[in-house]
Design a protein around this motif. Structure first.
Motif, mmCIF file in Angstrom:
data_model
loop_
_atom_site.group_PDB
_atom_site.id
_atom_site.type_symbol
_atom_site.label_atom_id
_atom_site.label_comp_id
_atom_site.label_asym_id
_atom_site.label_seq_id
_atom_site.Cartn_x
_atom_site.Cartn_y
_atom_site.Cartn_z
ATOM 1 N N ALA A 23 18.353 -15.254 -34.214
ATOM 2 C CA ALA A 23 17.908 -15.402 -32.830
ATOM 3 C C ALA A 23 19.055 -15.919 -31.970
ATOM 4 O O ALA A 23 19.869 -16.734 -32.399
ATOM 5 N N ALA A 24 19.114 -15.428 -30.731
ATOM 6 C CA ALA A 24 20.201 -15.786 -29.821
ATOM 7 C C ALA A 24 19.696 -16.752 -28.762
ATOM 8 O O ALA A 24 18.677 -16.510 -28.114
ATOM 9 N N SER A 25 20.437 -17.852 -28.576
ATOM 10 C CA SER A 25 20.142 -18.842 -27.545
ATOM 11 C C SER A 25 21.414 -19.061 -26.736
ATOM 12 O O SER A 25 22.400 -19.599 -27.260
ATOM 13 N N VAL A 26 21.401 -18.646 -25.465
ATOM 14 C CA VAL A 26 22.612 -18.637 -24.650
ATOM 15 C C VAL A 26 22.355 -19.403 -23.349
ATOM 16 O O VAL A 26 21.395 -19.116 -22.629
ATOM 17 N N LEU A 27 23.218 -20.352 -23.075
ATOM 18 C CA LEU A 27 23.178 -21.097 -21.815
ATOM 19 C C LEU A 27 24.312 -20.614 -20.922
ATOM 20 O O LEU A 27 25.469 -20.565 -21.356
ATOM 21 N N VAL A 28 23.996 -20.249 -19.681
ATOM 22 C CA VAL A 28 25.001 -19.846 -18.697
ATOM 23 C C VAL A 28 24.923 -20.841 -17.547
ATOM 24 O O VAL A 28 23.867 -20.999 -16.925
ATOM 25 N N THR A 29 26.036 -21.526 -17.263
ATOM 26 C CA THR A 29 25.994 -22.576 -16.247
ATOM 27 C C THR A 29 27.359 -22.776 -15.602
ATOM 28 O O THR A 29 28.395 -22.466 -16.191
ATOM 29 N N ASP A 30 27.315 -23.315 -14.376
ATOM 30 C CA ASP A 30 28.556 -23.684 -13.688
ATOM 31 C C ASP A 30 28.825 -25.176 -13.813
ATOM 32 O O ASP A 30 29.698 -25.713 -13.131
ATOM 33 N N SER A 31 28.108 -25.848 -14.713
ATOM 34 C CA SER A 31 28.226 -27.298 -14.857
ATOM 35 C C SER A 31 28.654 -27.686 -16.266
ATOM 36 O O SER A 31 27.836 -27.676 -17.197
ATOM 37 N N PRO A 32 29.919 -28.070 -16.459
ATOM 38 C CA PRO A 32 30.342 -28.566 -17.776
ATOM 39 C C PRO A 32 29.551 -29.800 -18.197
ATOM 40 O O PRO A 32 29.295 -30.002 -19.394
ATOM 41 N N GLU A 33 29.146 -30.602 -17.203
ATOM 42 C CA GLU A 33 28.379 -31.802 -17.517
ATOM 43 C C GLU A 33 27.015 -31.442 -18.128
ATOM 44 O O GLU A 33 26.517 -32.138 -19.018
ATOM 45 N N LEU A 34 26.422 -30.339 -17.642
ATOM 46 C CA LEU A 34 25.146 -29.917 -18.210
ATOM 47 C C LEU A 34 25.328 -29.478 -19.656
ATOM 48 O O LEU A 34 24.484 -29.782 -20.512
ATOM 49 N N VAL A 35 26.415 -28.783 -19.940
ATOM 50 C CA VAL A 35 26.671 -28.369 -21.320
ATOM 51 C C VAL A 35 26.720 -29.592 -22.226
ATOM 52 O O VAL A 35 26.106 -29.622 -23.303
#
Length: 445
Positions: A280-292
């Motif tokens: 299963a694939a779980s992908v986060l796309v964000t403009d916030s390194p802090e959120l990562v």
């Protein structure tokens, strides 16, 4: 002691300008070799086509570890499963059925008639498929929700003959799981087969002269439903003999989020998808390194407490999962459209506006209170969705899957005369004079 490895590998696209092809190649994605699986299951499919029920029983004994006494599930077993169903689960299934029916009722399409010229009409009738075979898996998880998601849109479309196949379970005497059978009973599905995997798909497509109880199984016209790579491969092999809904791969979620997203929610949604399967694939796309970083911290808390910890860890750390850093939400939208996720969550400020700009996704879940898990069970939407980026050209299972458009052409003499010149000119241009003659003759007698 060394720090544990992070759950999500990070791909940084903030300083990169990529074409759609390059972007697609750079994103995490599960590998699914359907062609290799097709070669592996071809002998099974061909054996079922040749020997019918006997081949299915042999394959069930080999792959499922049980040889069902009956391929056709007795009505008494279906009725007993419903009678013994936990009342809480029954209530939940009834609620899910009601919500999906409410959505599907609005998707049934009326005939659409256009008067092209006076006396000349073209009508498109929407006709349901005559007989369908619905597949419900029975591997790592019992999925009565998939019974709902397959059966309800077929019924809403007006399909009259529904056959459902689900793998035999050794612990239940070679019958499908009783919760699957209970869901069938709630929906009025009486033709149920204790068959799974490639052999079930082949049986639905080819039918059988004798299921072992003296009754024949007529082949279906369309096969739908999710399954593992071998089910997908079997659907590829029978396509053309029957229709199929899609070649579904491992499940996937993409979450487009900004700094305002709640990292606990994001992590929980990534974990819930990873729970399905190690692929299963779980992908986060964000403009916030802090959120990562915050999501990673949440994963460190949530994953060890999960019931399926090993499976979840394997999925999150696999090449198909990860975090993608983008410069802004515009680039984020470009990324998620290139990815074309089965499930896409939007957890940003003004989430509805952002979601409206998405063009490629199986289903879009808007805001912090619309998790994918809601869609799996009780949103009213369908959870059988395109995977592997195929949302670029296909949609999820729904009423339209079970309908065929038929054009009905009705022209009178005057209307035909108005089209005569154009039709005969095109027939001549294509070197097909008999086509033109078939029109001209009607005005020469």
């Amino acid at each position: 002691m060394a720090d544990p490895a992070p759950f999500l590998s990070v791909t940084d696209l903030r300083s990169r300008t990529l074409s759609v092809a390059e972007l697609t190649a750079a994103l995490p994605r599960a590998e699914l070799d359907v062609e290799a699986a097709a070669q592996a299951v071809r002998p099974v499919v061909e054996d079922v086509a040749a020997r019918g029920a006997a081949a299915v029983l042999d394959a069930s004994e080999r792959f499922d570890g049980v040889r069902p006494e009956h391929l056709r599930v007795p009505s008494s077993a279906i009725e007993r499963a419903l009678a013994e169903l936990d009342p809480g689960i029954r209530a939940a299934l009834e609620e899910s059925i009601a919500r999906v029916r409410a959505v599907d009722a609005a998707q049934r399409r009326p005939a659409e008639s256009v008067e092209v010229v006076p006396g000349g009409t073209v009508t498109q009738r929407w006709v349901p498929v005559r007989r369908v075979g619905l597949y419900v898996p029975g591997g790592r998880a019992v999925l009565p929700s998939s019974v709902v998601m397959n059966v309800v849109p077929a019924q809403a479309a007006g399909v009259q003959q529904i056959v459902l196949a689900s793998p035999p379970q050794k612990e239940f005497g070679g019958l499908p799981h009783p919760t699957i059978l209970a869901a069938c009973a709630l929906l009025g599905v009486t033709e149920v087969l204790a068959a799974g995997g490639a052999q079930a798909v082949a049986l639905l497509a080819h039918g059988a002269e004798d299921l072992g109880d003296g009754t024949a199984l007529d082949p279906v016209d369309l096969v739908t439903g999710p399954g593992n790579v071998y089910v997908v491969a079997a659907k590829r092999l029978v396509r053309g003999r029957v229709g199929i809904d899609a070649e579904a791969g491992p499940t996937e979620i993409a979450i487009l989020a900004d700094a305002e997203a709640d990292p606990a929610y994001v992590a929980a949604d990534l974990v819930s998808q990873a729970e399905h399967d190690p692929l299963a694939a779980s992908v986060l796309v964000t403009d916030s390194p802090e959120l990562v970083d915050a999501v990673e911290a949440q994963l460190a808390e949530q994953v060890p407490a999960s019931a399926h910890r090993e499976r979840i860890e394997e999925a999150l750390r696999g090449r198909q999962s990860g975090a993608v850093l983008v410069s802004d939400l515009d680039q984020g939208l470009t990324v998620v459209d290139a990815y074309g996720a089965e499930h896409l969550e939007i957890q940003t400020v003004d989430a509805a506006d952002v979601a409206a700009r998405v063009t490629n996704a199986g289903a879009v879940f808007v805001g912090p209170h619309s998790p994918v898990s809601l869609g799996d069970y009780a949103a009213g939407s369908n959870h059988v969705l395109p995977t592997g980026g195929s949302s670029r050209f296909s949609g999820g299972l729904g009423v339209q899957t079970f309908l065929r458009g038929i054009h009905v052409v009705d022209y009178d003499e005057v209307a035909l005369k108005s089209a005569r010149e154009a039709a005969t000119a095109l027939a001549a241009a294509e070197g097909l004079p008999a086509h033109g003659r078939a029109i001209d003759i009607r005005f020469e007698r």
